[in-house]
Design a protein around this motif. Sequence first.
Motif, short mmCIF file in Angstrom:
data_model
loop_
_atom_site.label_atom_id
_atom_site.label_comp_id
_atom_site.label_asym_id
_atom_site.label_seq_id
_atom_site.Cartn_x
_atom_site.Cartn_y
_atom_site.Cartn_z
N LYS A 143 0.81 -1.23 0.00
CA LYS A 143 0.00 0.00 0.00
C LYS A 143 0.85 1.28 0.00
O LYS A 143 0.29 2.37 -0.03
N LYS A 144 2.17 1.12 0.02
CA LYS A 144 3.01 2.30 0.18
C LYS A 144 2.92 3.26 -1.00
O LYS A 144 2.91 4.48 -0.82
N ASP A 145 2.88 2.73 -2.22
CA ASP A 145 2.77 3.61 -3.38
C ASP A 145 1.46 4.41 -3.33
O ASP A 145 1.43 5.59 -3.70
N GLN A 146 0.39 3.78 -2.88
CA GLN A 146 -0.92 4.44 -2.84
C GLN A 146 -0.96 5.52 -1.74
O GLN A 146 -1.60 6.56 -1.91
N LEU A 150 -0.36 10.77 0.56
CA LEU A 150 -1.06 11.12 1.80
C LEU A 150 -0.06 11.42 2.91
O LEU A 150 -0.25 12.34 3.71
N ALA A 151 1.00 10.63 2.94
CA ALA A 151 2.05 10.87 3.94
C ALA A 151 2.72 12.21 3.71
O ALA A 151 2.98 12.97 4.67
N TRP A 152 3.00 12.53 2.44
CA TRP A 152 3.61 13.84 2.14
C TRP A 152 2.67 14.98 2.51
O TRP A 152 3.11 16.03 2.99
N ASP A 361 -7.91 7.01 -13.22
CA ASP A 361 -8.41 5.74 -13.74
C ASP A 361 -8.43 4.68 -12.66
O ASP A 361 -9.34 3.85 -12.59
N GLU A 362 -7.36 4.71 -11.79
CA GLU A 362 -7.31 3.74 -10.68
C GLU A 362 -8.46 3.95 -9.70
O GLU A 362 -9.03 3.00 -9.17
N ALA A 363 -8.80 5.26 -9.48
CA ALA A 363 -9.90 5.55 -8.53
C ALA A 363 -11.22 5.10 -9.11
O ALA A 363 -12.14 4.74 -8.40
#
Length: 363
Positions: A143-146, A150-152, A361-363
């Motif tokens: 899940k890190k790429d996704q 959000l972390a930034w 597109d992913e969303a």
Amino acid sequence: MGMIRFIPVTQINDPLTLSIGLSGGSGTGKTYSALLMARGIAEVVTGRSGAPIGYVDTENRRALHYKQAFPEMMHFDFQAVDDNGKVVGFGPERWIEVIDAAEDAGLPVVILDSFSHAWEGVGGVLDLHATTLDRLTRGDDSKKDQRSQLAWAEVKPKYRRLIDRIVRAKTNIIICTRAKPVMQDFKTGKNARKTKTRRADVPWDPAADGDLMFEMTTMVILDPVAPGCPVHQIKVADQFKGLLDARRPMGVDTGRAMAEWAKGQGDAQKQKEILDRARTEARKGTESFRTFWNSDEGKEHRELLRTILEDCQKLAQDADTAAATNDDDPFGLPPIQNDGMTAEQRAELEAAEREFEGRRDEA
């Protein structure tokens, strides 16, 4: 709205503050150059020699190697642990406290060395991002790429508050950052990848946020082939081109001249006008620029004009090429770019748009 008031600039006489960025690898003279420049700045600000120089040292008290040469240094040993041995890191909030303390102490100038710790040190921005990402993903690497953005979004505002504090500081600041060599493409002789400097001819990448350098009054990268010399001038306004010669080390006089400019004194504005005039003549073509170069004014300011000679040569060559273009054939003319962007900026925009479309597109 009644609190908003526009003030004539003729009534604004308080001096500006300087934020100077020096970046470079080991042995490039960052610390010594920063101390020399700080001495010149402090003398102008206070009107006396021997004025105090604040020094925030994250490098295991490395600045104390120069304590005999700079007895006016006011040293702060900035460590990642507190007095009880607890790890507190180099987070943005701690740096803001340091700047607050420098202002409270009335220091005319403070050196932050090395500010790279705020970016990649313990508790720095990269460390905070990694910690935040682990919390958001609960250790699930898939899940890190996704969740990275959000972390930034959680970490970057803290860092931006620090940058804003630097920009709005009431004391002059010299920021030293480490720089690492960039892998070179031996076929082209340029960088094999883009760097934070966004220039293919700078073989060093500062260990800092890419936006930081563009917030500085001036920003240079030092090179080990010429210690103390502002070889790679990332952000140098015309007011400082005559002061920052890539062939000469920066020193007390450099800091003194920059501080005089900040006080609204010196001849920086006149120098800028001369450089602007040189560019205007260069845009008319080679012969026009050559005439200006050999004029009485050109000869008088020859050393200053050398700081932009390469740029002027390119402007003149482009003007010659444009003049030689056959305007009678509209299909022989180069395409017109109406958006005002360079090819590199346009490529970055297109890449960002593709990334956005992919996420949508992913969303």
